[in-house]
Motif scaffolding. Structure first.
Motif, mmCIF file in Angstrom:
data_model
loop_
_atom_site.group_PDB
_atom_site.id
_atom_site.type_symbol
_atom_site.label_atom_id
_atom_site.label_comp_id
_atom_site.label_asym_id
_atom_site.label_seq_id
_atom_site.Cartn_x
_atom_site.Cartn_y
_atom_site.Cartn_z
ATOM 1 N N VAL A 1 57.525 29.021 49.379
ATOM 2 C CA VAL A 1 58.600 28.823 50.344
ATOM 3 C C VAL A 1 58.372 29.760 51.535
ATOM 4 O O VAL A 1 58.097 30.949 51.366
ATOM 5 N N GLN A 2 58.495 29.189 52.709
ATOM 6 C CA GLN A 2 58.332 30.013 53.904
ATOM 7 C C GLN A 2 59.407 29.639 54.915
ATOM 8 O O GLN A 2 59.650 28.450 55.170
ATOM 9 N N LEU A 3 60.050 30.662 55.465
ATOM 10 C CA LEU A 3 61.054 30.478 56.514
ATOM 11 C C LEU A 3 60.581 31.259 57.731
ATOM 12 O O LEU A 3 60.291 32.452 57.623
ATOM 13 N N VAL A 4 60.525 30.608 58.874
ATOM 14 C CA VAL A 4 60.036 31.257 60.085
ATOM 15 C C VAL A 4 61.070 31.087 61.190
ATOM 16 O O VAL A 4 61.362 29.964 61.601
ATOM 17 N N SER B 1 68.112 32.059 55.889
ATOM 18 C CA SER B 1 68.090 32.246 54.449
ATOM 19 C C SER B 1 68.138 30.899 53.744
ATOM 20 O O SER B 1 68.752 29.947 54.218
ATOM 21 N N LEU B 2 67.478 30.860 52.607
ATOM 22 C CA LEU B 2 67.476 29.657 51.776
ATOM 23 C C LEU B 2 68.569 29.804 50.723
ATOM 24 O O LEU B 2 68.591 30.789 49.986
ATOM 25 N N SER C 1 59.349 25.595 55.124
ATOM 26 C CA SER C 1 58.261 24.840 54.525
ATOM 27 C C SER C 1 58.164 25.173 53.046
ATOM 28 O O SER C 1 58.626 26.230 52.600
ATOM 29 N N GLY C 2 57.587 24.255 52.291
ATOM 30 C CA GLY C 2 57.418 24.491 50.870
ATOM 31 C C GLY C 2 58.642 24.199 50.041
ATOM 32 O O GLY C 2 58.746 24.654 48.899
#
Length: 123
Positions: A1-4, A96-97, A24-25
């Protein structure tokens, strides 16, 4: 998991900024995406979140009426449109996820977060 995150910067009081968070992811519909912020010497403060499937949006009282969260599922991107900015909004903003439940109950802070983007509002 990637947050940009992207889109931070310096703005005068009363101005606007748009932050972006590309995820992503993940399977987009299974999650919610939120924003929280942290100013120097202060606790992390939840700002807003949006559920992926229903696009239900929630806001902290401190930003209600000034900030708008939106999402583009085709781009796996969530936006935070910030208007009428105040010096008190100065902070590092993180996306944030979240689970849908966390979003709905106001838990916008998560350790699954991006690297942050600085927002500075001058008076």
């Amino acid at each position: 998991v990637q947050l940009v995150e992207s889109g931070g910067g310096l703005v005068q009081a009363g101005g606007s900024l748009r932050l972006s968070c590309r995820a992503s992811g993940i399977t987009w519909d299974d999650y919610a995406v939120g924003w929280f912020r942290q100013a120097p010497g202060k606790e992390r403060e939840g700002v807003s979140c949006i559920t992926s499937r229903e696009r239900d949006a929630f806001y902290a009282d401190s930003v209600k009426g000034r900030f708008t969260i939106s999402s583009d599922s085709a781009k796996n991107t969530v936006y935070l449109h910030m208007n009428s900015l105040k010096p008190a909004d100065t902070a590092v903003y993180y996306c944030s996820l979240l689970t849908t439940r966390e979003c709905r109950v106001g838990q916008y802070v998560s350790d699954q977060r991006g690297q942050g983007t600085q927002v500075t509002v001058s008076s």
